[in-house]
Design a protein around this motif. Structure first.
Motif, PDB file in Angstrom:
ATOM      1  N   ASP A  89      55.236  20.032  35.939  1.00 53.82           N
ATOM      2  CA  ASP A  89      56.177  18.954  35.665  1.00 53.82           C
ATOM      3  C   ASP A  89      56.051  17.990  36.838  1.00 53.82           C
ATOM      4  O   ASP A  89      56.579  18.250  37.922  1.00 53.82           O
ATOM      5  N   VAL A  90      55.303  16.914  36.649  1.00 51.30           N
ATOM      6  CA  VAL A  90      55.013  15.989  37.745  1.00 51.30           C
ATOM      7  C   VAL A  90      55.238  14.545  37.307  1.00 51.30           C
ATOM      8  O   VAL A  90      55.230  14.243  36.118  1.00 51.30           O
ATOM      9  N   ARG A 122      57.219  11.190  33.591  1.00 51.70           N
ATOM     10  CA  ARG A 122      57.094  12.617  33.888  1.00 51.70           C
ATOM     11  C   ARG A 122      56.091  13.177  32.902  1.00 51.70           C
ATOM     12  O   ARG A 122      56.198  12.943  31.704  1.00 51.70           O
ATOM     13  N   SER A 123      55.148  13.922  33.409  1.00 56.39           N
ATOM     14  CA  SER A 123      54.154  14.594  32.579  1.00 56.39           C
ATOM     15  C   SER A 123      54.394  16.085  32.698  1.00 56.39           C
ATOM     16  O   SER A 123      54.542  16.611  33.803  1.00 56.39           O
ATOM     17  N   ARG A 124      54.445  16.737  31.556  1.00 55.28           N
ATOM     18  CA  ARG A 124      54.688  18.180  31.531  1.00 55.28           C
ATOM     19  C   ARG A 124      53.643  18.849  30.654  1.00 55.28           C
ATOM     20  O   ARG A 124      53.135  18.254  29.714  1.00 55.28           O
ATOM     21  N   GLY A 125      53.390  20.105  30.952  1.00 52.43           N
ATOM     22  CA  GLY A 125      52.462  20.862  30.125  1.00 52.43           C
ATOM     23  C   GLY A 125      52.287  22.260  30.651  1.00 52.43           C
ATOM     24  O   GLY A 125      52.912  22.664  31.638  1.00 52.43           O
ATOM     25  N   THR A 126      51.428  23.002  29.975  1.00 52.34           N
ATOM     26  CA  THR A 126      51.150  24.388  30.330  1.00 52.34           C
ATOM     27  C   THR A 126      49.652  24.561  30.521  1.00 52.34           C
ATOM     28  O   THR A 126      48.859  24.131  29.683  1.00 52.34           O
ATOM     29  N   HIS A 127      49.282  25.197  31.625  1.00 48.71           N
ATOM     30  CA  HIS A 127      47.886  25.552  31.871  1.00 48.71           C
ATOM     31  C   HIS A 127      47.583  26.752  30.987  1.00 48.71           C
ATOM     32  O   HIS A 127      48.196  27.809  31.118  1.00 48.71           O
ATOM     33  N   THR A 128      46.663  26.581  30.066  1.00 45.63           N
ATOM     34  CA  THR A 128      46.417  27.586  29.037  1.00 45.63           C
ATOM     35  C   THR A 128      45.993  28.929  29.618  1.00 45.63           C
ATOM     36  O   THR A 128      46.512  29.977  29.212  1.00 45.63           O
ATOM     37  N   ALA A 129      45.089  28.931  30.573  1.00 40.97           N
ATOM     38  CA  ALA A 129      44.551  30.193  31.104  1.00 40.97           C
ATOM     39  C   ALA A 129      45.598  30.998  31.870  1.00 40.97           C
ATOM     40  O   ALA A 129      45.659  32.226  31.758  1.00 40.97           O
ATOM     41  N   TRP A 147      45.300   1.821  33.707  1.00 40.25           N
ATOM     42  CA  TRP A 147      45.187   2.520  34.986  1.00 40.25           C
ATOM     43  C   TRP A 147      46.213   3.642  34.978  1.00 40.25           C
ATOM     44  O   TRP A 147      47.317   3.463  34.464  1.00 40.25           O
ATOM     45  N   ALA A 148      45.906   4.773  35.565  1.00 43.87           N
ATOM     46  CA  ALA A 148      46.880   5.869  35.641  1.00 43.87           C
ATOM     47  C   ALA A 148      46.647   6.667  36.911  1.00 43.87           C
ATOM     48  O   ALA A 148      45.509   6.850  37.355  1.00 43.87           O
ATOM     49  N   VAL A 149      47.759   7.146  37.478  1.00 41.80           N
ATOM     50  CA  VAL A 149      47.699   8.030  38.633  1.00 41.80           C
ATOM     51  C   VAL A 149      48.836   9.043  38.486  1.00 41.80           C
ATOM     52  O   VAL A 149      49.948   8.692  38.118  1.00 41.80           O
ATOM     53  N   MET A 150      48.505  10.309  38.696  1.00 39.07           N
ATOM     54  CA  MET A 150      49.489  11.377  38.593  1.00 39.07           C
ATOM     55  C   MET A 150      49.506  12.130  39.916  1.00 39.07           C
ATOM     56  O   MET A 150      48.507  12.156  40.632  1.00 39.07           O
ATOM     57  N   ASP A 151      50.609  12.766  40.219  1.00 42.37           N
ATOM     58  CA  ASP A 151      50.739  13.518  41.460  1.00 42.37           C
ATOM     59  C   ASP A 151      49.934  14.821  41.340  1.00 42.37           C
ATOM     60  O   ASP A 151      50.470  15.881  41.052  1.00 42.37           O
ATOM     61  N   ALA A 152      48.630  14.704  41.561  1.00 40.29           N
ATOM     62  CA  ALA A 152      47.727  15.844  41.391  1.00 40.29           C
ATOM     63  C   ALA A 152      48.003  16.957  42.404  1.00 40.29           C
ATOM     64  O   ALA A 152      47.813  18.130  42.094  1.00 40.29           O
ATOM     65  N   VAL A 153      48.453  16.597  43.605  1.00 41.92           N
ATOM     66  CA  VAL A 153      48.762  17.613  44.616  1.00 41.92           C
ATOM     67  C   VAL A 153      49.914  18.491  44.138  1.00 41.92           C
ATOM     68  O   VAL A 153      49.851  19.720  44.193  1.00 41.92           O
ATOM     69  N   ALA A 154      50.986  17.856  43.639  1.00 37.89           N
ATOM     70  CA  ALA A 154      52.128  18.621  43.122  1.00 37.89           C
ATOM     71  C   ALA A 154      51.707  19.468  41.923  1.00 37.89           C
ATOM     72  O   ALA A 154      52.129  20.620  41.789  1.00 37.89           O
ATOM     73  N   MET A 155      50.855  18.913  41.073  1.00 42.68           N
ATOM     74  CA  MET A 155      50.400  19.640  39.894  1.00 42.68           C
ATOM     75  C   MET A 155      49.627  20.900  40.311  1.00 42.68           C
ATOM     76  O   MET A 155      49.877  21.991  39.804  1.00 42.68           O
ATOM     77  N   ARG A 156      48.682  20.747  41.233  1.00 40.10           N
ATOM     78  CA  ARG A 156      47.907  21.912  41.707  1.00 40.10           C
ATOM     79  C   ARG A 156      48.825  22.942  42.344  1.00 40.10           C
ATOM     80  O   ARG A 156      48.653  24.143  42.130  1.00 40.10           O
TER      81      ARG A 156
END
Length: 132
Positions: free
Chosen positions: A100-101, A87-94, A118-127
């Motif tokens: 949380d994806v 699970r990757s979590r963070g805050t979009h600064t702007a 190699w890495a792949v994250m759920d970019a659709v869920a993140m956006r």
């Protein structure tokens, strides 16, 4: 160290790298000729300097995110390969919006150092979570 041990240790060191900028121990787990398969428009990045630059961008906030963390949910290791579901979590600064994806990454280890990543994250869920 086995591939699973190297993978676990690099994930354990990540919060320290982000919080303090100290990378020496973590970079010691990376082979000088590492290939970081990023995909997308970035393509592959080669060598320890590229890996260091990736971390420096995260530390500086240049990526546009802060409060980043990674929590491994499952690890599978076999021989020189180790794969994580995380699970990757963070805050979009702007915007101040949080994400949380889930993601997956895999490393290849030789002589106790990461030689491929190699890495792949759920970019659709993140956006979606960031309202983009």
């Amino acid at each position: 160290m086995t591939a699973g041990e190297v993978h676990r240790r690099i994930v354990e060191l990540w919060p320290e790298v982000l919080a303090t900028g100290r990378m020496k121990e973590a970079l010691g787990l990376i082979d000088p000729n590492v290939i970081d398969h990023r995909g997308g428009t970035d393509g592959d990045h080669h060598g320890l300097a590229a890996w260091r630059a990736k971390w420096e961008r995260s530390i500086s906030g240049e990526t546009g995110f802060h409060d980043m963390s990674v929590e491994v949910e499952q690890n599978v290791a076999d021989g020189d390969l180790s794969a994580n579901i995380y699970r990757s979590r963070g805050t979009h600064t702007a915007s101040g919006r949080r994400y949380d994806v889930r993601g997956m990454d895999m490393i290849r280890v030789r002589d106790g150092r990461i030689v491929e990543h190699w890495a792949v994250m759920d970019a659709v869920a993140m956006r979606h979570q960031l309202g983009q």
